[in-house]
Design an enzyme around this catalytic site. Sequence first.
Site, mmCIF file in Angstrom:
data_model
loop_
_atom_site.group_PDB
_atom_site.id
_atom_site.type_symbol
_atom_site.label_atom_id
_atom_site.label_comp_id
_atom_site.label_asym_id
_atom_site.label_seq_id
_atom_site.Cartn_x
_atom_site.Cartn_y
_atom_site.Cartn_z
ATOM 1 N N SER A 38 0.825 -1.210 0.000
ATOM 2 C CA SER A 38 0.000 0.000 0.000
ATOM 3 C C SER A 38 0.860 1.260 0.000
ATOM 4 C CB SER A 38 -0.957 -0.049 1.197
ATOM 5 O OG SER A 38 -2.024 0.853 1.046
ATOM 6 N N ASP A 150 -5.966 -3.892 -1.989
ATOM 7 C CA ASP A 150 -4.906 -3.580 -1.031
ATOM 8 C C ASP A 150 -4.180 -4.827 -0.514
ATOM 9 O OD1 ASP A 150 -3.434 -2.656 1.228
ATOM 10 O OD2 ASP A 150 -4.799 -0.962 1.408
#
Length: 268
Positions: A38, A150
């Site tokens: 991320s 993610d």
Amino acid sequence: MKIGLVLSGGGIRGIAHLGVLQALTEAGIKFCRISGTSAGSIVGALYSQGMEPHEILKIFLKTKLYKFLRPAFRNAGLLSLDNTKSLFLEHLPHDSFEGLKIPLVIAATNFSEGKLRYFSSGKLIEAVLASCSIPGVFKPIIIEGKMYVDGGVLDNFPIEPIRKECDFIIGSSCNHLPTVSTISNFRHLFQRAAIMSINSDMENKCQYLDVLIEPKGMGATSVFDIKKTEEIYWLSYNAALIKLQTDEKLQGLISNSKNNPLDPEEVA
């Protein structure tokens, strides 16, 4: 000695990695491999490109990159990350892992198959965007016909893909939770629970780290609190300086680097 770096996810808190990297860079520490999830994948990509941490901070402040990553809460709360690709192309024009100066691994979640995937070759920017696509906030990124979200869903601290490739590993985590006695609202409740979830395996992963730099209380900052960008940078920078001054392993690493300043390949 092959030194690796692991960068956690954490939204705007990922700016902490820049402060940590600034301190480590000033100490003369160089990395042979980097992995990130991320926000850690963004910092990892730009740093692996050869940019200095303070230069990357200027990019965030100038372009307001995280503004493009904020949720709009329209269309069922989903915001596309496609409009950020042009921003990344300005600084990563080759758009490939192979074009980076430091080998990089990015963790993302194959949402179609419910599996974790580590990207280390091929197109770089789509892997970064996939690793940043928070489920329920951003639309999944389509790669090879599969939906990706993610990396923090399954691995917010990707030490595994570089563990066997490095002699010494430093981890930078931006999700330390302060002790609290009350919760003010549902948003804080949800955010704290989410961070506790992604931190759940940190104790196990830390056994493979040589050094963990984790600024205290950083997890209390919202993942989208852009106003705290510079504050996060300097807090993490100071935390890393203290770690450099007090951690025996880091001091030994720095001493070893000073005694062996040139890499044989660089001399050749």
